[in-house]
Design a protein around this motif. Structure first.
Motif, PDB file in Angstrom:
ATOM      1  N   CYS A 240       8.391  47.236   8.646  1.00 47.20           N
ATOM      2  CA  CYS A 240       7.699  46.611   9.773  1.00 47.20           C
ATOM      3  C   CYS A 240       7.754  45.098   9.590  1.00 47.20           C
ATOM      4  O   CYS A 240       7.377  44.586   8.525  1.00 47.20           O
ATOM      5  N   TYR A 241       8.214  44.395  10.609  1.00 49.71           N
ATOM      6  CA  TYR A 241       8.492  42.968  10.516  1.00 49.71           C
ATOM      7  C   TYR A 241       7.474  42.171  11.324  1.00 49.71           C
ATOM      8  O   TYR A 241       7.090  42.568  12.438  1.00 49.71           O
ATOM      9  N   ASP A 242       7.052  41.059  10.760  1.00 49.24           N
ATOM     10  CA  ASP A 242       6.249  40.068  11.473  1.00 49.24           C
ATOM     11  C   ASP A 242       7.121  38.830  11.676  1.00 49.24           C
ATOM     12  O   ASP A 242       7.512  38.169  10.707  1.00 49.24           O
ATOM     13  N   PHE A 243       7.439  38.515  12.925  1.00 51.98           N
ATOM     14  CA  PHE A 243       8.276  37.366  13.241  1.00 51.98           C
ATOM     15  C   PHE A 243       7.381  36.203  13.670  1.00 51.98           C
ATOM     16  O   PHE A 243       6.771  36.250  14.749  1.00 51.98           O
ATOM     17  N   SER A 244       7.309  35.190  12.829  1.00 50.86           N
ATOM     18  CA  SER A 244       6.571  33.974  13.160  1.00 50.86           C
ATOM     19  C   SER A 244       7.557  32.969  13.736  1.00 50.86           C
ATOM     20  O   SER A 244       8.355  32.365  13.010  1.00 50.86           O
ATOM     21  N   ILE A 245       7.515  32.787  15.039  1.00 53.02           N
ATOM     22  CA  ILE A 245       8.501  31.978  15.756  1.00 53.02           C
ATOM     23  C   ILE A 245       7.941  30.582  15.998  1.00 53.02           C
ATOM     24  O   ILE A 245       6.787  30.428  16.427  1.00 53.02           O
ATOM     25  N   ILE A 246       8.764  29.594  15.737  1.00 46.81           N
ATOM     26  CA  ILE A 246       8.405  28.199  16.000  1.00 46.81           C
ATOM     27  C   ILE A 246       9.488  27.598  16.882  1.00 46.81           C
ATOM     28  O   ILE A 246      10.669  27.588  16.511  1.00 46.81           O
ATOM     29  N   ILE A 247       9.084  27.098  18.060  1.00 46.25           N
ATOM     30  CA  ILE A 247      10.012  26.419  18.964  1.00 46.25           C
ATOM     31  C   ILE A 247       9.624  24.951  18.985  1.00 46.25           C
ATOM     32  O   ILE A 247       8.501  24.597  19.361  1.00 46.25           O
ATOM     33  N   MET A 248      10.533  24.086  18.582  1.00 46.61           N
ATOM     34  CA  MET A 248      10.229  22.667  18.386  1.00 46.61           C
ATOM     35  C   MET A 248      10.982  21.811  19.401  1.00 46.61           C
ATOM     36  O   MET A 248      12.208  21.928  19.531  1.00 46.61           O
ATOM     37  N   PHE A 249      10.245  20.958  20.088  1.00 47.12           N
ATOM     38  CA  PHE A 249      10.815  19.919  20.939  1.00 47.12           C
ATOM     39  C   PHE A 249      10.701  18.602  20.163  1.00 47.12           C
ATOM     40  O   PHE A 249       9.601  18.040  20.048  1.00 47.12           O
ATOM     41  N   ASP A 250      11.806  18.106  19.665  1.00 51.00           N
ATOM     42  CA  ASP A 250      11.796  16.953  18.763  1.00 51.00           C
ATOM     43  C   ASP A 250      12.090  15.673  19.542  1.00 51.00           C
ATOM     44  O   ASP A 250      13.205  15.480  20.052  1.00 51.00           O
ATOM     45  N   ASN A 251      11.090  14.781  19.601  1.00 52.21           N
ATOM     46  CA  ASN A 251      11.249  13.498  20.290  1.00 52.21           C
ATOM     47  C   ASN A 251      10.989  12.328  19.344  1.00 52.21           C
ATOM     48  O   ASN A 251      10.648  11.231  19.776  1.00 52.21           O
ATOM     49  N   ARG A 252      11.147  12.534  18.038  1.00 51.29           N
ATOM     50  CA  ARG A 252      10.831  11.490  17.065  1.00 51.29           C
ATOM     51  C   ARG A 252      11.780  10.297  17.166  1.00 51.29           C
ATOM     52  O   ARG A 252      11.405   9.184  16.807  1.00 51.29           O
ATOM     53  N   ALA A 253      12.986  10.529  17.627  1.00 51.92           N
ATOM     54  CA  ALA A 253      13.930   9.412  17.747  1.00 51.92           C
ATOM     55  C   ALA A 253      13.647   8.560  18.972  1.00 51.92           C
ATOM     56  O   ALA A 253      14.052   7.386  19.013  1.00 51.92           O
ATOM     57  N   HIS A 254      12.939   9.109  19.982  1.00 57.86           N
ATOM     58  CA  HIS A 254      12.657   8.403  21.230  1.00 57.86           C
ATOM     59  C   HIS A 254      13.935   7.797  21.828  1.00 57.86           C
ATOM     60  O   HIS A 254      13.972   6.645  22.278  1.00 57.86           O
ATOM     61  N   SER A 255      14.997   8.608  21.815  1.00 57.48           N
ATOM     62  CA  SER A 255      16.287   8.133  22.311  1.00 57.48           C
ATOM     63  C   SER A 255      16.567   8.592  23.733  1.00 57.48           C
ATOM     64  O   SER A 255      17.605   8.236  24.306  1.00 57.48           O
ATOM     65  N   LEU A 262      14.783  26.570  17.571  1.00 52.27           N
ATOM     66  CA  LEU A 262      13.943  27.749  17.351  1.00 52.27           C
ATOM     67  C   LEU A 262      14.169  28.247  15.935  1.00 52.27           C
ATOM     68  O   LEU A 262      15.302  28.491  15.536  1.00 52.27           O
ATOM     69  N   GLU A 263      13.068  28.373  15.198  1.00 56.24           N
ATOM     70  CA  GLU A 263      13.125  28.902  13.839  1.00 56.24           C
ATOM     71  C   GLU A 263      12.308  30.178  13.763  1.00 56.24           C
ATOM     72  O   GLU A 263      11.329  30.355  14.503  1.00 56.24           O
ATOM     73  N   ASN A 264      12.700  31.031  12.842  1.00 57.61           N
ATOM     74  CA  ASN A 264      12.080  32.351  12.752  1.00 57.61           C
ATOM     75  C   ASN A 264      11.754  32.667  11.298  1.00 57.61           C
ATOM     76  O   ASN A 264      12.659  32.833  10.479  1.00 57.61           O
ATOM     77  N   ASN A 265      10.480  32.702  10.953  1.00 54.80           N
ATOM     78  CA  ASN A 265      10.045  33.089   9.616  1.00 54.80           C
ATOM     79  C   ASN A 265       9.625  34.557   9.646  1.00 54.80           C
ATOM     80  O   ASN A 265       8.840  34.972  10.504  1.00 54.80           O
TER      81      ASN A 265
END
Length: 550
Positions: A240-255, A262-265
């Protein structure tokens, strides 16, 4: 190694020096009995350096360690294959779910490199965030898999939407002015499953507004559950799997380009309620087999550690013997001949196998989920076990020359590699700082090391030259000089010298074997013993002792 009775040769004098562990026995006063002691000790050394088959002919002792090592090769390999097949199913399930989540939650996603998936307008950012929320809310009506929401104490786990931004800021690029408070604040809201949003405007429906001038990132966290039915087909415990999904909108460069990733732990647990016919019995067999592997490796570990200790003890006796009878000092290179490197290799392999097998048992019972650690331990231990097979090939003269050449060349190879590594490191730093802004393969230091190593092996030569941007003639010219000099130096000089170093060592060892050259004092001393293994003289258990060194 077999049991070795401590030998203490008798000397006529028993006067002990305060700075020595041995009696200083004068050579000139050696009695005929001393010659017998020397011959017995020489025979003992020769027996020590015999291979298991010769020791069997000499004393009739069965080579238990040899048989145990052969058994270990079989059971460890079987264990690795079994774990590899199970691990393969787990990895396939994780990778396929990662692809599924990208297609489910990322709007208009195509199978491509992740760093190319980005948005460029405010409307696109809002649309993508709402798209993710809407997909999460209606997940069970969309997915064809067995995915479900996570429940904790009977309540669904919500989707968490967080934004990170500068505490305050006033930015005016037109006037070349800005006023920023570098402290980062974080704001989060929770959205529960099965809730419907009336409008696609985030600020109206969920009271979530974005200030893009101060915005650093938007992160969306959600957790889903699934069951891997592939293990059931193989009559193993279901996962049985628990998928902890993280979807990141990266604006640190402000470009102006907000990258989306999308990352999946993954967490793996034992299913609470399951029933599969003929599963528990097979799982018990696997646990029993892993326990057998641990028992075999522990026995091998004890026997090899005992042999290493006895070899070290004999080394001290040999040093004291030569100092007492011949007044000579034994070099460290001769002392190291008593340390059997193959036994050290087996000991390391046994320790890794025991640790890996214990983790594997924990994974099979679903108490642990350290697949990566277990894979590293079992994979490394199996590699060392198979490398150790070379030791048994060394019993044959035609194969033994290869082992002797590798052992003799190893110190020179290490010294040569250190010198070549300094030059290589210099080229890495130079390529990174000069060519990094103009070539993708030199963008980071890690990529530079990989690129240059590939060039040494002849990979991507033409494409590396062609991809250099010709924006500035000076940089373009430098890149040519840099690449030509690196390839000329490492391919034509460094590699040639490296091969010549090993070849020269091989020819030297081959000539020594042909001429029967004894390269050490220890080998010359042992070679004087003409007693063959089947002569019967090695079966004498009781040997004379001496107070000169004990």
């Amino acid at each position: 190694m077999d049991d070795l009775e401590p030998l203490v040769p008798q000397g006529p004098a028993e006067e002990r020096s305060p700075n020595s562990h041995c009696t200083q026995c004068p050579i000139s006063s050696q009695s005929p009995g001393d010659s017998k002691v020397v011959e017995d000790f020489r025979r003992r050394l020769k027996y020590f350096f015999m291979n298991p088959c010769e020791k069997y002919r000499a004393r009739g002792r069965k080579p238990w360690k040899l048989m145990l090592q052969i058994l270990k090769i079989a059971i460890i390999t079987f264990q690795l294959v079994s774990f590899g097949l199970s691990n393969e199913m787990m990895v396939t399930f994780k990778e396929e779910n990662l692809i599924v989540f990208k297609h489910l939650f990322l709007k208009e996603y195509k199978d491509q490199r992740v760093d190319r998936y980005a948005v460029y307008t405010k409307t696109d950012v809002h649309d993508h965030i709402y798209y993710i929320i809407d997909r999460f809310i209606n997940l069970q009506n969309l997915t064809v898999g067995n995915h479900a929401y996570e429940k904790i104490e009977g309540e669904y786990t919500p989707l968490t939407l967080c934004q990170e931004f500068f505490r305050k800021g006033s930015i005016s690029p037109g006037n070349d002015t800005f006023d920023i408070d570098p402290h980062v604040d974080k704001e989060c809201i929770s959205i529960y499953p099965l809730e419907q949003l009336e409008d696609k405007t985030l600020s109206r429906d969920i009271n979530f507004s974005l200030d893009f001038k101060r915005l650093l990132s938007v992160n969306i966290y959600l957790t889903l559950k699934a069951i891997n039915l592939q293990t059931v087909r193989h009559h193993e415990l279901p996962d049985c799997y628990d998928f902890s999904i993280i979807i990141m909108f990266d604006n640190r460069a402000h470009s102006g380009r907000i990258k989306i990733n999308l990352e999946n732990n993954v967490g793996i647990n034992e299913c609470k309620d399951w029933n599969v016919a003929s599963t528990s019995g097979k799982n018990n067999h696997l646990l029993l087999f892993d326990s057998l592997v641990i028992l075999a490796c522990f026995t091998s570990l004890v026997l090899c550690t005992r042999s290493v200790c006895k070899g070290s003890q004999l080394q001290f006796h040999y040093t004291a013997f030569f100092h007492t009878y011949f007044g000579k000092t034994v070099s460290w290179s001769e002392r190291m001949e008593f340390v059997n490197g193959w036994y050290i290799l087996i000991i390391v392999s046994d320790i890794l196998t025991i640790a890996g097998s214990a983790l594997k048992i924990g994974i099979q019972t679903k108490d642990l989920t350290n697949y990566d650690v277990c894979s590293i331990l079992l994979g490394t231990s199996t590699m060392l076990v198979w490398v150790g097979v070379i030791r048994y090939l060394g019993f044959f003269k035609k194969y033994n020359i290869l082992i002797l050449a590798l052992r003799a060349a190893f110190p020179n190879v290490i010294r040569f590699s250190c010198c070549a590594g300094l030059i290589y490191l210099g080229y890495c730093f130079c390529g990174w700082i000069v060519l990094g802004p103009y070539h993708e393969k030199f963008r980071t230091l890690d990529k530079v090391t990989q690129c240059l190593f590939s060039l040494i092996n002849g990979d991507d030569l033409y494409s590396t030259f062609q991809k250099m941007r010709e924006k500035r003639y000076m940089v373009w010219l430098f890149s040519r000089l840099y690449l030509y000099s690196f390839l000329s130096l490492f391919i034509y000089m460094v590699l040639s010298l490296f091969i010549a170093l090993i070849t020269d060592t091989y020819e030297t060892i081959k000539q020594h074997q042909k001429d029967r050259v004894l390269v050490s004092q220890l080998q010359a001393f042992v070679a004087e013993c003409r007693d063959q293994p089947d002569s019967g003289k090695y079966k004498i258990d009781k040997e004379p002792t001496c107070c000169c060194f004990g």
